[in-house]
Enzyme design. Structure first.
Site, PDB file in Angstrom:
ATOM      1  CG  HIS A 263      -1.840   1.142   1.336  1.00  0.00           C
ATOM      2  ND1 HIS A 263      -3.155   1.084   0.960  1.00  0.00           N
ATOM      3  CD2 HIS A 263      -1.643   2.417   1.769  1.00  0.00           C
ATOM      4  CE1 HIS A 263      -3.726   2.269   1.151  1.00  0.00           C
ATOM      5  NE2 HIS A 263      -2.829   3.086   1.644  1.00  0.00           N
ATOM      6  CD  GLU A 264       1.457   3.562   3.731  1.00  0.00           C
ATOM      7  OE1 GLU A 264       1.616   4.640   3.122  1.00  0.00           O
ATOM      8  OE2 GLU A 264       0.418   3.309   4.381  1.00  0.00           O
ATOM      9  CG  HIS A 267       0.250   6.236  -0.615  1.00  0.00           C
ATOM     10  ND1 HIS A 267      -0.743   6.988  -1.182  1.00  0.00           N
ATOM     11  CD2 HIS A 267      -0.349   5.526   0.389  1.00  0.00           C
ATOM     12  CE1 HIS A 267      -1.900   6.754  -0.545  1.00  0.00           C
ATOM     13  NE2 HIS A 267      -1.675   5.859   0.404  1.00  0.00           N
ATOM     14  CD  GLU A 293      -5.819   5.213   0.314  1.00  0.00           C
ATOM     15  OE1 GLU A 293      -4.854   5.991   0.489  1.00  0.00           O
ATOM     16  OE2 GLU A 293      -6.006   4.206   1.015  1.00  0.00           O
TER      17      GLU A 293
HETATM   18 ZN    ZN Z   1      -3.148   5.196   1.793  1.00  0.00          ZN
END
Ligand code: ZN
Length: 499
Positions: A263-264, A267, A293
């Site tokens: 997830h990170e 980003h 996101e």
């Molecule tokens: Zn996030």
């Protein structure tokens, strides 16, 4: 001339903010506990200096002069985009009376402490007066920054420029109309799936080694980034060549760190791939929370929770954890990481139920801000909505209305960006699959260069140049749409649960 003078001033402000980001990252990763008092003062000093520089008459004059000059730049030029972004921020920062800024900062700072205590004690009444005060201040804040807009639209716009309830209402209605029956079908007709294999004593050191390996495989450069440990995972960056991601290691829950990292990483790819010419300029950085996101969800879910991804990497995960996973077939793992179950807590929710948690907050926020639901009646309203969407009622407010920190921090209008990210991750991935017909095959081989390049070309490189809705249109040829996302959820979970 004025334009370049304006940029010089804004670069100084940007650099002060980035220095603050370093201090903040250190505070959340390595700083010893006793350092916190001095650190908040240091951060406050930096924030004060950069804010004063930004709202100063000097900036106002330079901006006005640059805008006069701006007419000579083309409609689609970087310069025009920069002026638009700076004007928007400048007006917002200068429209709010100082007393309101101070009242909000103090109330939310104290409010977060009270919320933490109220949550620990499961005592909503304790938090209620603070929530009431924060709601009143947010109404005033919305009226100050965007006098012509409805309160909730003004707050949405802070996180997702141009977003309104008029756009969101039908989108969330579609998510709800799709999600509630899908969850019901899974519960009533779906096969039983256990996630016990993910809870088997996973050594944090071995997890860390595996996550490092996966990050490298996906294209994360440890020459331009780091992975560290923090209580709450996050991604921050200090320049376009220095991005920091964090995760937390839980021995009895393997997906926490693993999917947290992916997830990170999503980003971080966004920040790392913005066109280098925008470094330290007003166009540096991702354009909105929703678009950001979409990038994290794309890597976490569309790639990371796909069967193709684990066809490639499951054997290596098994060798990293032979005692835990050696005897478990790929499908048992794939099903466990995609298990759907109505749960009380948003941050633990699966792909199918997650949006229902967001919609509940979206409805609650509007009801609280408009006064349709009084603060004292909010826990009952929350529980009623839980019952309607999930068929379960939280036994305590701690597992209900008190679970999230956002409202105590004054973050109204923030939650919807999580669902926007989900929707957009699928919309973008569907277009990428059309343009890269062998994308799933590439994922199966552990080859991510084509996907990264596609994202860089269509999303990342632009930084803040285009408004979120314009970027979506440009990248996918369509306005924001739930079509690809609902199709993805239906197909994936119909297959997994044999519906
Ligand atoms: Zn996030």
């Amino acid at each position: 001339m004025s334009f370049s003078a304006l940029l010089v001033r804004l670069t100084d402000i940007h650099n002060l903010e980035q220095a603050g980001a370093v201090l903040d990252w250190d505070q959340r990763t390595y700083m010893p506990a006793k350092g916190s008092e001095a650190r908040s003062k240091q951060l406050a000093t930096l924030a004060k200096i950069s804010h004063e520089m930004f709202v100063a008459k000097e900036t106002a004059d330079l901006l006005a002069a640059a805008e006069a000059e701006g007419k000579s730049f083309g409609e689609d030029s970087d310069e025009r985009a920069m002026l638009r972004v700076v004007r928007r921020n400048f007006d917002r920062e200068t429209r709010v009376p100082t007393e309101l800024v101070v009242a909000l900062a103090e109330t939310t700072s104290r409010g977060q402490d009270v919320w933490a205590e109220a949550r620990a004690k499961n005592d909503f009444q304790m938090f209620a007066p603070w929530l009431q005060k924060i709601i009143e201040l947010k109404r005033q804040y919305a009226a100050a920054i965007a006098p012509g807009l409805p309160v909730y639209d003004a707050l949405l716009d802070l996180f997702e420029e141009g977003m309104t309830t008029r756009v969101l209402d039908p989108i969330f209605a579609a998510l709800k109309a799709h999600g509630v029956p899908l969850v019901g079908a899974i519960q009533q007709r779906g096969k039983k799936i256990s996630d016990e294999i993910l809870t088997r004593n996973y050594d944090p050191k071995a997890q860390e080694k595996f996550c490092h390996y996966i990050l490298k495989e996906c294209g994360f450069s440890f020459e331009r980034g780091r992975l560290d440990t923090s209580v709450h995972p996050f991604c921050t960056n200090f320049s376009q060549n220095d991005v920091r991601i964090t995760t937390r290691w839980e021995t009895d829950w393997l997906p926490g760190a693993l999917f947290g990292c992916l997830h990170e990483m999503g980003h971080s790819f966004y920040e790392l791939d913005i066109d280098p010419k925008y470094e330290a300029s007003p166009l540096a950085g991702g354009v909105s929370l929703g678009i950001h996101e979409s990038q994290s969800r794309l890597w976490e879910n569309l790639v990371g929770r796909s069967r193709e991804f684990w066809e490639k990497y499951y054997p290596e995960l098994q060798s990293a954890f032979p005692a835990q996973l050696g005897g478990e077939p790929l499908d048992a793992f794939y099903e466990a990481i995609n298990r759907v179950t109505p749960s009380l807590i948003r941050v633990e929710a699966d792909e199918v139920t997650y949006n229902l948690h967001i919609i509940l907050r979206y409805e609650m926020e509007q009801a609280l801000l408009s006064g349709a639901v009084a603060v004292m009646d909010a826990p009952a309203a929350w529980n009623e909505k839980m019952k309607a969407s999930f068929g379960i009622v939280p036994p305590t407010d701690k597992e209900g209305i008190l679970q999230d920190v956002h409202w105590s921090a004054g973050l109204f209008g923030y939650f919807p960006t999580y669902s926007l990210g989900n929707i957009l991750s699928s919309q973008l991935f569907a277009v990428a699959m059309k343009e890269l017909p062998n994308l799933r095959g590439e994922v199966r081989k552990g080859s991510f260069g084509g996907l990264l390049e596609w994202l860089r070309t269509h999303v990342h490189q632009y930084g803040r140049k285009y408004k979120p809705a314009d970027l979506v249109k440009k990248a996918t040829g369509q306005p924001l749409s739930t079509e690809a996302y609902l199709k993805y959820l239906t197909e994936k979970f119909t297959r997994i649960y044999g519906l």
